[in-house]
Design a protein around this motif. Structure first.
Motif, PDB file in Angstrom:
ATOM      1  N   ALA A  28      81.685 102.892  57.443  1.00  0.00           N
ATOM      2  CA  ALA A  28      82.035 102.660  58.853  1.00  0.00           C
ATOM      3  C   ALA A  28      80.919 103.129  59.783  1.00  0.00           C
ATOM      4  N   LEU A  29      80.220 104.169  59.371  1.00  0.00           N
ATOM      5  CA  LEU A  29      79.201 104.745  60.249  1.00  0.00           C
ATOM      6  C   LEU A  29      77.895 103.951  60.256  1.00  0.00           C
ATOM      7  N   VAL A  30      77.521 103.410  59.123  1.00  0.00           N
ATOM      8  CA  VAL A  30      76.167 102.837  59.045  1.00  0.00           C
ATOM      9  C   VAL A  30      76.122 101.354  58.695  1.00  0.00           C
ATOM     10  N   ALA A  31      77.258 100.742  58.418  1.00  0.00           N
ATOM     11  CA  ALA A  31      77.214  99.345  57.951  1.00  0.00           C
ATOM     12  C   ALA A  31      76.569  98.417  58.981  1.00  0.00           C
ATOM     13  N   ASP A  32      76.893  98.608  60.245  1.00  0.00           N
ATOM     14  CA  ASP A  32      76.330  97.724  61.265  1.00  0.00           C
ATOM     15  C   ASP A  32      74.817  97.906  61.395  1.00  0.00           C
ATOM     16  N   GLU A  33      74.381  99.159  61.321  1.00  0.00           N
ATOM     17  CA  GLU A  33      72.935  99.404  61.392  1.00  0.00           C
ATOM     18  C   GLU A  33      72.226  98.740  60.223  1.00  0.00           C
ATOM     19  N   LEU A  34      72.819  98.878  59.055  1.00  0.00           N
ATOM     20  CA  LEU A  34      72.213  98.270  57.871  1.00  0.00           C
ATOM     21  C   LEU A  34      72.204  96.752  57.999  1.00  0.00           C
ATOM     22  N   ALA A  35      73.309  96.215  58.498  1.00  0.00           N
ATOM     23  CA  ALA A  35      73.393  94.758  58.634  1.00  0.00           C
ATOM     24  C   ALA A  35      72.377  94.240  59.647  1.00  0.00           C
ATOM     25  N   SER A  36      72.188  94.973  60.722  1.00  0.00           N
ATOM     26  CA  SER A  36      71.206  94.550  61.723  1.00  0.00           C
ATOM     27  C   SER A  36      69.804  94.536  61.130  1.00  0.00           C
ATOM     28  N   PHE A  37      69.505  95.580  60.389  1.00  0.00           N
ATOM     29  CA  PHE A  37      68.188  95.644  59.755  1.00  0.00           C
ATOM     30  C   PHE A  37      68.003  94.495  58.764  1.00  0.00           C
ATOM     31  N   ALA A  38      69.004  94.294  57.925  1.00  0.00           N
ATOM     32  CA  ALA A  38      68.881  93.234  56.914  1.00  0.00           C
ATOM     33  C   ALA A  38      68.821  91.857  57.562  1.00  0.00           C
ATOM     34  N   LEU A 132      58.940  98.264  60.040  1.00  0.00           N
ATOM     35  CA  LEU A 132      58.896  99.454  60.891  1.00  0.00           C
ATOM     36  C   LEU A 132      59.559  99.181  62.242  1.00  0.00           C
ATOM     37  N   VAL A 133      59.250  98.045  62.816  1.00  0.00           N
ATOM     38  CA  VAL A 133      59.821  97.719  64.127  1.00  0.00           C
ATOM     39  C   VAL A 133      61.338  97.581  64.035  1.00  0.00           C
ATOM     40  N   LEU A 134      61.798  96.928  62.985  1.00  0.00           N
ATOM     41  CA  LEU A 134      63.247  96.736  62.854  1.00  0.00           C
ATOM     42  C   LEU A 134      63.954  98.069  62.644  1.00  0.00           C
ATOM     43  N   ARG A 136      63.025 100.955  63.616  1.00  0.00           N
ATOM     44  CA  ARG A 136      62.950 101.790  64.808  1.00  0.00           C
ATOM     45  C   ARG A 136      63.767 101.212  65.964  1.00  0.00           C
ATOM     46  N   HIS A 137      63.562  99.948  66.243  1.00  0.00           N
ATOM     47  CA  HIS A 137      64.087  99.394  67.487  1.00  0.00           C
ATOM     48  C   HIS A 137      65.382  98.612  67.320  1.00  0.00           C
ATOM     49  N   VAL A 138      65.727  98.253  66.127  1.00  0.00           N
ATOM     50  CA  VAL A 138      67.005  97.561  65.917  1.00  0.00           C
ATOM     51  C   VAL A 138      68.032  98.512  65.325  1.00  0.00           C
ATOM     52  N   SER A 139      67.617  99.272  64.303  1.00  0.00           N
ATOM     53  CA  SER A 139      68.559 100.190  63.670  1.00  0.00           C
ATOM     54  C   SER A 139      68.511 101.582  64.270  1.00  0.00           C
ATOM     55  N   GLY A 140      67.468 101.885  65.009  1.00  0.00           N
ATOM     56  CA  GLY A 140      67.436 103.164  65.722  1.00  0.00           C
ATOM     57  C   GLY A 140      67.128 104.366  64.856  1.00  0.00           C
ATOM     58  N   LEU A 141      66.401 104.182  63.769  1.00  0.00           N
ATOM     59  CA  LEU A 141      66.059 105.318  62.918  1.00  0.00           C
ATOM     60  C   LEU A 141      64.970 106.164  63.577  1.00  0.00           C
ATOM     61  N   SER A 142      64.989 107.437  63.238  1.00  0.00           N
ATOM     62  CA  SER A 142      63.951 108.333  63.746  1.00  0.00           C
ATOM     63  C   SER A 142      62.692 108.165  62.909  1.00  0.00           C
ATOM     64  N   GLY A 143      61.598 108.715  63.415  1.00  0.00           N
ATOM     65  CA  GLY A 143      60.354 108.628  62.672  1.00  0.00           C
ATOM     66  C   GLY A 143      60.458 109.273  61.305  1.00  0.00           C
TER      67      GLY A 143
ATOM     68  N   PHE B   6      61.809  97.632  73.697  1.00  0.00           N
ATOM     69  CA  PHE B   6      61.936  96.240  73.310  1.00  0.00           C
ATOM     70  C   PHE B   6      63.376  95.769  73.490  1.00  0.00           C
ATOM     71  N   PRO B   7      63.780  95.527  74.723  1.00  0.00           N
ATOM     72  CA  PRO B   7      65.162  95.063  74.915  1.00  0.00           C
ATOM     73  C   PRO B   7      65.397  93.706  74.261  1.00  0.00           C
ATOM     74  N   GLU B   8      64.319  92.949  74.057  1.00  0.00           N
ATOM     75  CA  GLU B   8      64.484  91.636  73.419  1.00  0.00           C
ATOM     76  C   GLU B   8      65.072  91.776  72.018  1.00  0.00           C
ATOM     77  N   LEU B   9      64.746  92.896  71.357  1.00  0.00           N
ATOM     78  CA  LEU B   9      65.181  93.057  69.979  1.00  0.00           C
ATOM     79  C   LEU B   9      66.678  93.334  69.876  1.00  0.00           C
ATOM     80  N   SER B  10      67.305  93.614  71.007  1.00  0.00           N
ATOM     81  CA  SER B  10      68.752  93.837  70.939  1.00  0.00           C
ATOM     82  C   SER B  10      69.476  92.580  70.478  1.00  0.00           C
TER      83      SER B  10
END
Lengths: 182, 288
Positions: A28-38, A132-134, A136-143, B6-10
């Motif tokens: 429940a906590l991470v499935a959406d993040e994983l799905a966004s990345f994939a 890396l971009v996905l 960081r900016h889609v799934s929101g992982l830290s460095g 990158f708001p586009e990536l949302s």
């Protein structure tokens, strides 16, 4: 430490004990993040869903060997999804397939017009930079988490991420300029 | 850069639909309970049966055996023979494999769209259909997916989990060819220094750069088996590369971590990142 990481910390032991509740909670906590990345990696919602499920199935098998806290758990799952995505991309390469464009389950108002441009811009990046971009900016992982997922040092992550961001920004800006001038 | 740079990536962020979540959780819980060994494990099929299948395969040239196996379903004895025949036929005609999967799914979905066998076959069918150019099969698969989705959307997930048949371990062997297993070779190579000098952003003052107790674990340089990114991407054509030297570095085998060096002894790799913590490359690859 963010709230999700703290919550995952609570469930890391449960995962090691193969507790069903722990698996449900972590899913429940991470499935959406994983799905966004994939989805960003594969551009195919179905394939992305399969990759997420596969990661948890692998976790169920390897749970007793898992070490670490919630952050390590999240990184483990992302790493597994990344491997599944790489396998799928390699399969496509052998079959000379072109990925299916993904339609988000709940697209935002800008998604319909921006999604092809975003994909086109991401395509100009190397696989590593795109990942890396996905992350960081889609799934929101830290460095730190990205370093674990990518098996890189943190300085290497930051250096590569910066280059990727610059290139992506330039591509997105050029797409926007073309759209405005058209 | 912050995440909002990158708001586009949302537009890439997705949320899994409730029925997809339910379906996943049922499969996950079943796996946790040990009811499902894994997609690729030929669980429940003894070596005797495999020997029998091999012997039958040797006689596959007899039209009777081939015809008998042609209509076999995943739970049938002759199903392994059918799959073995497919591996040969696939070399000539890939459509046959996709059509078989679709036919099997159509039959299974008629009985129980939420059965574990259907859940196993669906990804395989998708892969098979993606590899060919057949609109008819794509449409048939789409119809099956709609039926399965609707069935899961209406099914109570916990009930489904409870009533899951323990014989799910007799699921068919995944049809992925052996050569599609993941490839080893992604070496941990944090010591490379070539890109460090090029980086002008290593002085990033992100709060994440501050080492914490949780991150002071030593860097694990054990040569754990991992995936090599190089093969799929060195072959794939890409446009817009403006930094050939950088890309070349990535193309090298083992160049995974060639972006910049790991600071000696800074221990910035997080805890729990050892080889033991790597996701398995394959569900069959669980041997310690």
């Amino acid at each position: 430490m963010g709230e999700p990481e703290a919550a995952l910390d609570d469930w890391a032991d449960g995962i090691r004990r193969r507790s069903e509740d722990a698996f449900r909670a972590v899913y429940a906590l991470v499935a959406d993040e994983l799905a966004s990345f994939a989805t960003g990696m594969l551009r195919d919602r179905r394939a992305a869903e399969d990759a997420v499920q596969q990661a948890f199935l692998e976790l169920s098998v390897a749970a007793h060997r898992f070490k670490g806290d919630g952050r390590a758990l999240r990184a483990w799952l992302f790493k597994s999804v990344r491997f599944s995505c790489l396998d799928e991309i390699r399969r496509r390469g052998r079959r000379q397939e072109t990925p299916t464009e993904t339609i988000p389950d709940r697209p935002g108002p800008a998604a319909a017009t921006e999604l092809p441009e975003v994909h086109a811009a991401l395509d100009t990046l190397s696989e590593r930079h795109r990942t890396l971009v996905l992350l960081r900016h889609v799934s929101g992982l830290s460095g730190r988490e990205i370093a674990t997922v990518m098996r890189m040092s943190r300085p290497a992550v930051y250096a590569a991420l910066t280059r990727a961001e610059r290139r992506l920004r330039a591509e997105l800006d050029s797409h926007q300029l073309r759209r405005e001038s058209a | 850069m912050s995440i909002d740079t990158f708001p586009e990536l949302s537009a890439l962020r997705v949320e899994l639909a409730p029925h997809i979540r339910d379906r996943h959780l049922v499969e996950i819980v079943r796996a946790v309970r040990g009811e499902a060994v894994g997609r690729k494990a030929p669980a429940g099929i003894s070596w005797r049966r495999w020997v029998g299948s091999l012997a039958a395969t040797l006689t596959l040239l007899t039209p009777v055996a081939a015809a008998a196996a042609d209509g076999a379903m995943p739970d049938d004895t002759l199903y392994p023979l059918k799959r073995a025949l497919e591996t040969i036929v696939r070399l000539v005609d890939r459509d046959v494999v996709a059509e078989h999967r679709i036919e099997e799914l159509e039959s299974l979905v008629t009985d129980d769209p939420t059965s574990p066998t259907v859940a196993d076959l669906l990804p395989e069918a998708r892969r098979a259909v993606r590899g060919i150019d057949s609109p008819q099969l794509v449409i048939r698969l789409a119809v099956i997916e709609v039926i399965v989705d609707q069935a899961w959307a209406t099914a109570a997930p916990l009930d489904a989990a409870e009533s899951a048949d323990a014989t799910s371990s007799d699921r068919p062997v995944d049809g992925e060819p052996v050569d599609e297993k993941r490839v080893d070779g992604e070496a941990v190579d944090d010591e490379r220094v070539e890109d460090a000098s090029r980086s002008d952003d290593e002085t990033r003052t992100d709060e994440e750069t501050t080492p914490t107790a949780a991150t002071d674990a030593p860097v694990d340089n054990a040569p754990a088996p991992t995936i090599s990114d190089a093969p799929p991407f060195t072959e794939a054509p890409r446009d817009g590369r403006s930094d050939p030297s950088e890309e070349g570095a990535e193309d090298r085998p083992g160049g995974e971590a060639a972006e910049a060096p790991a600071p000696a002894g800074d221990g910035d790799t997080p805890a729990g990142t050892g080889a033991d913590n790597d996701p398995p490359r394959d569900l069959n690859d669980q041997t310690p």
